[in-house]
Scaffold this motif. Structure first.
Motif, mmCIF file in Angstrom:
data_model
loop_
_atom_site.group_PDB
_atom_site.id
_atom_site.type_symbol
_atom_site.label_atom_id
_atom_site.label_comp_id
_atom_site.label_asym_id
_atom_site.label_seq_id
_atom_site.Cartn_x
_atom_site.Cartn_y
_atom_site.Cartn_z
ATOM 1 N N ARG A 119 3.115 -5.014 5.285
ATOM 2 C CA ARG A 119 2.323 -6.226 5.554
ATOM 3 C C ARG A 119 1.259 -5.949 6.614
ATOM 4 N N ASP A 153 -1.802 -12.476 -0.619
ATOM 5 C CA ASP A 153 -1.070 -13.448 0.190
ATOM 6 C C ASP A 153 -1.732 -13.613 1.561
ATOM 7 N N PHE A 154 -2.084 -12.504 2.181
ATOM 8 C CA PHE A 154 -2.699 -12.545 3.504
ATOM 9 C C PHE A 154 -4.029 -13.298 3.472
ATOM 10 N N GLU A 202 -5.074 -15.500 1.415
ATOM 11 C CA GLU A 202 -4.883 -16.916 1.113
ATOM 12 C C GLU A 202 -4.368 -17.672 2.327
ATOM 13 N N ILE A 203 -3.424 -17.086 3.043
ATOM 14 C CA ILE A 203 -2.809 -17.777 4.172
ATOM 15 C C ILE A 203 -3.695 -17.698 5.417
ATOM 16 N N GLU A 204 -4.148 -16.485 5.750
ATOM 17 C CA GLU A 204 -4.864 -16.277 7.012
ATOM 18 C C GLU A 204 -6.345 -16.663 6.933
ATOM 19 N N GLU A 205 -6.972 -16.403 5.791
ATOM 20 C CA GLU A 205 -8.413 -16.644 5.688
ATOM 21 C C GLU A 205 -8.751 -17.884 4.879
ATOM 22 N N GLY A 206 -7.753 -18.492 4.253
ATOM 23 C CA GLY A 206 -7.991 -19.704 3.477
ATOM 24 C C GLY A 206 -8.667 -19.481 2.141
ATOM 25 N N GLU A 249 -8.718 -18.727 -1.870
ATOM 26 C CA GLU A 249 -7.854 -18.839 -3.042
ATOM 27 C C GLU A 249 -7.915 -17.497 -3.758
ATOM 28 N N SER A 284 -7.023 -5.879 4.189
ATOM 29 C CA SER A 284 -7.664 -7.169 3.921
ATOM 30 C C SER A 284 -8.837 -7.404 4.857
#
Length: 205
Positions: A69, A104-105, A107-111, A113, A76
């Motif tokens: 991760r 996943d990173f 989407e979660i950290e940078e918003g 899709e 990323s």
């Protein structure tokens, strides 16, 4: 070290791995994997016959989801210079864990899709002919009309990445960047697509 790789390649071949899969498993080029598979066990090799390559062992990373991760987060971060990607394409097999965590990173950290797709390269097939090519899996996100980042663990020649880029363009996707853990040949772009790596390996002399 070389004898260890020879033993591993023979074991993988005995278990039915293709040359391409052996190359991926040992993180060496296809030419090196082919050479290793042809060597006799416990036979001293001639230095002039040994291919020029670097064997990469990242077992300490691959065995830990936490470390994967962290590395995926760094990969990323390098892609953000190229804008928002719709899809992360992982090259089977070793690119898939990084691609999954990168999607996943982002989407979660940078918003963003961000969806996941998988590419199966031709080198993994046992029966190859000139009309065959690698394929994008139908079980994951479809790439048509999407901006795509390509992910793998190691670049050894750039042939597989070129194969992915051409397949994506043929399906109407726009590859915007390639990210890899290790670049063994120092490639800055492939087919006009920029390549970013965490580690570049340079052979001196």
């Amino acid at each position: 070290m070389k004898q260890d790789l020879v033993k591993k390649s023979h074991e993988l071949r005995r278990r039915g791995f293709t040359v391409g899969e052996i190359a991926d498993e040992l993180n060496v080029s296809m030419d090196t994997a082919r050479w290793l598979s042809m060597q006799k066990l416990n036979e001293k090799e001639k230095p002039e016959d040994t291919p020029i390559d670097f064997a990469i062992n990242w077992n300490s990373l691959g065995g830990s989801s936490r470390r994967l991760r962290y590395v995926s987060a760094a990969l990323s971060d390098m892609t953000l210079n190229y804008g928002q990607a719709d899809i992360i394409v992982g090259i089977a097999i070793s690119g898939i864990p990084f691609a999954t965590m990168m999607a996943d990173f982002l989407e979660i950290e940078e918003g963003f899709e961000t969806s996941l797709s998988v590419f199966h390269p031709i080198k993994h097939r046992k029966d190859k002919d000139k009309d065959q090519e690698g394929a994008i899996s139908q079980n994951f996100a479809q790439v048509k009309g999407k901006k795509v980042i390509i992910v793998d663990d190691v670049i050894t020649s750039g042939r597989t990445v070129k194969e992915v880029i051409n397949a994506l363009i043929a399906q109407g996707a726009e590859p915007i960047a390639v990210t890899v853990l290790i670049d063994k040949v120092g490639i800055s772009e492939i087919e006009g697509v920029p390549v970013e790596s965490l580690i570049k390996v340079n052979r001196l002399g």
